[in-house]
Motif scaffolding. Structure first.
Motif, PDB file in Angstrom:
ATOM      1  N   GLU A   1       0.815  -1.215   0.000  1.00  0.00           N
ATOM      2  CA  GLU A   1       0.000   0.000   0.000  1.00  0.00           C
ATOM      3  C   GLU A   1       0.850   1.268   0.000  1.00  0.00           C
ATOM      4  OE1 GLU A   1      -0.568  -2.559   2.222  1.00  0.00           O
ATOM      5  OE2 GLU A   1      -2.254  -3.377   1.106  1.00  0.00           O
ATOM      6  N   GLN A   2       1.945   1.242   0.746  1.00  0.00           N
ATOM      7  CA  GLN A   2       2.846   2.398   0.819  1.00  0.00           C
ATOM      8  C   GLN A   2       3.870   2.411  -0.314  1.00  0.00           C
ATOM      9  OE1 GLN A   2       2.689   4.884   3.193  1.00  0.00           O
ATOM     10  NE2 GLN A   2       0.792   3.901   3.854  1.00  0.00           N
ATOM     11  N   ARG A   3       3.969   1.297  -1.029  1.00  0.00           N
ATOM     12  CA  ARG A   3       4.961   1.137  -2.108  1.00  0.00           C
ATOM     13  C   ARG A   3       6.377   1.413  -1.578  1.00  0.00           C
ATOM     14  NH1 ARG A   3       0.394   0.331  -4.060  1.00  0.00           N
ATOM     15  NH2 ARG A   3      -0.216   0.505  -6.217  1.00  0.00           N
ATOM     16  N   GLU A   4       6.689   0.742  -0.453  1.00  0.00           N
ATOM     17  CA  GLU A   4       8.015   0.939   0.134  1.00  0.00           C
ATOM     18  C   GLU A   4       8.513  -0.329   0.810  1.00  0.00           C
ATOM     19  OE1 GLU A   4       7.450   4.203   2.874  1.00  0.00           O
ATOM     20  OE2 GLU A   4       6.931   2.855   4.495  1.00  0.00           O
ATOM     21  N   ALA A   5       9.815  -0.356   1.027  1.00  0.00           N
ATOM     22  CA  ALA A   5      10.475  -1.448   1.737  1.00  0.00           C
ATOM     23  C   ALA A   5      11.338  -0.846   2.831  1.00  0.00           C
ATOM     24  CB  ALA A   5      11.336  -2.262   0.778  1.00  0.00           C
ATOM     25  N   ILE A   6      11.230  -1.399   4.026  1.00  0.00           N
ATOM     26  CA  ILE A   6      12.064  -0.969   5.142  1.00  0.00           C
ATOM     27  C   ILE A   6      13.066  -2.094   5.379  1.00  0.00           C
ATOM     28  CG2 ILE A   6      12.132  -0.298   7.565  1.00  0.00           C
ATOM     29  CD1 ILE A   6       9.198   0.658   7.188  1.00  0.00           C
ATOM     30  N   VAL A   7      14.347  -1.766   5.233  1.00  0.00           N
ATOM     31  CA  VAL A   7      15.401  -2.772   5.257  1.00  0.00           C
ATOM     32  C   VAL A   7      16.364  -2.496   6.410  1.00  0.00           C
ATOM     33  CG1 VAL A   7      17.174  -3.942   3.898  1.00  0.00           C
ATOM     34  CG2 VAL A   7      15.234  -2.858   2.739  1.00  0.00           C
ATOM     35  N   THR A   8      16.611  -3.523   7.209  1.00  0.00           N
ATOM     36  CA  THR A   8      17.620  -3.463   8.266  1.00  0.00           C
ATOM     37  C   THR A   8      18.829  -4.234   7.755  1.00  0.00           C
ATOM     38  OG1 THR A   8      15.872  -3.457   9.928  1.00  0.00           O
ATOM     39  CG2 THR A   8      18.106  -3.972  10.696  1.00  0.00           C
ATOM     40  N   PHE A   9      19.996  -3.580   7.769  1.00  0.00           N
ATOM     41  CA  PHE A   9      21.185  -4.205   7.201  1.00  0.00           C
ATOM     42  C   PHE A   9      22.442  -3.793   7.945  1.00  0.00           C
ATOM     43  CE2 PHE A   9      20.740  -0.135   5.184  1.00  0.00           C
ATOM     44  CZ  PHE A   9      22.018   0.310   4.921  1.00  0.00           C
ATOM     45  N   ASP A  10      23.498  -4.565   7.739  1.00  0.00           N
ATOM     46  CA  ASP A  10      24.818  -4.304   8.311  1.00  0.00           C
ATOM     47  C   ASP A  10      25.606  -3.506   7.277  1.00  0.00           C
ATOM     48  OD1 ASP A  10      27.480  -4.398   9.131  1.00  0.00           O
ATOM     49  OD2 ASP A  10      27.377  -6.479   9.773  1.00  0.00           O
ATOM     50  N   ASP A  11      25.900  -2.250   7.598  1.00  0.00           N
ATOM     51  CA  ASP A  11      26.580  -1.403   6.612  1.00  0.00           C
ATOM     52  C   ASP A  11      28.047  -1.759   6.414  1.00  0.00           C
ATOM     53  OD1 ASP A  11      27.576  -0.333   8.971  1.00  0.00           O
ATOM     54  OD2 ASP A  11      27.251   1.744   8.378  1.00  0.00           O
ATOM     55  N   ALA A  12      28.560  -2.713   7.189  1.00  0.00           N
ATOM     56  CA  ALA A  12      29.911  -3.208   6.940  1.00  0.00           C
ATOM     57  C   ALA A  12      29.893  -4.294   5.861  1.00  0.00           C
ATOM     58  CB  ALA A  12      30.519  -3.764   8.226  1.00  0.00           C
ATOM     59  N   LYS A  13      28.700  -4.824   5.563  1.00  0.00           N
ATOM     60  CA  LYS A  13      28.579  -5.907   4.591  1.00  0.00           C
ATOM     61  C   LYS A  13      27.873  -5.501   3.298  1.00  0.00           C
ATOM     62  CE  LYS A  13      28.561  -9.498   8.080  1.00  0.00           C
ATOM     63  NZ  LYS A  13      27.802 -10.589   8.693  1.00  0.00           N
ATOM     64  N   THR A  14      27.073  -4.440   3.331  1.00  0.00           N
ATOM     65  CA  THR A  14      26.362  -4.018   2.124  1.00  0.00           C
ATOM     66  C   THR A  14      26.114  -2.521   2.149  1.00  0.00           C
ATOM     67  OG1 THR A  14      24.577  -4.609   0.612  1.00  0.00           O
ATOM     68  CG2 THR A  14      23.986  -4.388   2.936  1.00  0.00           C
ATOM     69  N   THR A  15      25.566  -2.020   1.065  1.00  0.00           N
ATOM     70  CA  THR A  15      25.307  -0.589   0.919  1.00  0.00           C
ATOM     71  C   THR A  15      23.884  -0.367   0.420  1.00  0.00           C
ATOM     72  OG1 THR A  15      26.016  -0.555  -1.386  1.00  0.00           O
ATOM     73  CG2 THR A  15      27.727  -0.159   0.293  1.00  0.00           C
ATOM     74  N   THR A  16      23.437   0.860   0.515  1.00  0.00           N
ATOM     75  CA  THR A  16      22.117   1.178  -0.038  1.00  0.00           C
ATOM     76  C   THR A  16      22.121   1.004  -1.555  1.00  0.00           C
ATOM     77  OG1 THR A  16      22.658   3.545  -0.102  1.00  0.00           O
ATOM     78  CG2 THR A  16      21.462   2.735   1.833  1.00  0.00           C
ATOM     79  N   GLU A  17      23.255   1.220  -2.179  1.00  0.00           N
ATOM     80  CA  GLU A  17      23.359   1.019  -3.623  1.00  0.00           C
ATOM     81  C   GLU A  17      23.126  -0.448  -3.978  1.00  0.00           C
ATOM     82  OE1 GLU A  17      25.683   2.729  -1.833  1.00  0.00           O
ATOM     83  OE2 GLU A  17      25.255   4.745  -2.575  1.00  0.00           O
TER      84      GLU A  17
END
Length: 92
Positions: A59-75
């Motif tokens: 409905e919101q057309r969104e994804a909320i992602v929890t991640f480890d920034d030492a292992k991945t990036t928003t890109e």
């Protein structure tokens, strides 16, 4: 003795792993056009190394992602959704 302690402390500081805190990002995924689309988006995001959790809201057309920034990036996250057929951008 004092010099060896300073040298040891410096060595430990330089070789200790950097502990990253979990990051949370909200992605806008406007091309989701059916209630099944979030399943594909979630699968794509959870396959990215370092992603701990992905919640996708149609409905919101969104994804909320929890991640480890030492292992991945928003890109890498936006690339994963794009590669799955759902281009996304980081919501600010």
């Amino acid at each position: 003795m004092k010099r060896s302690f300073v040298a040891l402390a410096t060595l430990v500081a330089l070789t200790a792993p950097a502990w990253a805190a979990p990051k949370i990002v909200t992605l806008s995924v406007p091309t989701m056009d059916c209630p099944v689309c979030p399943i594909t988006v979630k699968k794509a995001l959870t396959k990215v190394p370092g992603v701990a959790q992905a919640e996708v809201n149609f409905e919101q057309r969104e994804a909320i992602v929890t991640f480890d920034d030492a292992k991945t990036t928003t890109e890498a996250l936006t690339k994963a959704t794009k590669d799955a057929g759902y281009p996304s951008t980081v919501k600010r």
